[in-house]
Write a protein that holds these residues in place. Structure first.
Motif: not given
Length: 133
Positions: A37, A39-44, A80
């Motif tokens: 999960f 990875i969501v912070f990496y994208i945002l 994150s």
């Protein structure tokens, strides 16, 4: 030629960071996929900066927009780092992830966010000729 070396170095660092994340999930003693999960912070994380730069180019220089962008990005980065610590601490009897997995995730976070910062530093330079890519 220096731009290509920087791009290769950033790609290598990004893959190392993602390897830490996958190892935190897939090693037999951890064997838990909850850390993905992050990875969501990496994208945002890059979106506020990208939106702020686009907005500043159209409307002139606004420090309030840039400061809001930095504030939101800081919140995303801190979240994150907080998620794996929270997953490793609760519930106390049977935590969701082990502390070893948490350490791998935190080291992966450091590498990935330094890579994102490096991308903004390398491609922020106005002297870069994008037609060579």
């Amino acid at each position: 030629m220096a731009g290509i070396k920087g791009l290769i170095a950033l790609a290598f660092l990004g893959s190392v960071g993602m390897t830490f994340l996958v190892l935190a999930c897939a090693l037999p003693q951890f064997n838990n996929w909850w850390p993905l999960f992050v990875i969501v912070f990496y994208i945002l994380a890059p979106f506020p900066t990208i939106i702020s730069r686009r907005f500043n180019d159209d409307m002139g220089s606004s420090n309030a927009c840039k400061e809001l962008c930095i504030f939101i990005t800081t919140g995303i980065v801190i979240s994150s780092f907080g998620l794996p610590i929270l997953l490793a601490r609760s519930p106390r009897e049977q935590p969701v992830i082990e502390w070893g997995a948490c350490g791998l995730i935190l080291s992966g976070n450091i590498v990935v966010f330094l890579t994102i910062l490096g991308v903004f530093m390398v491609f922020d330079n106005d002297e870069v000729d994008y037609s060579m890519w």
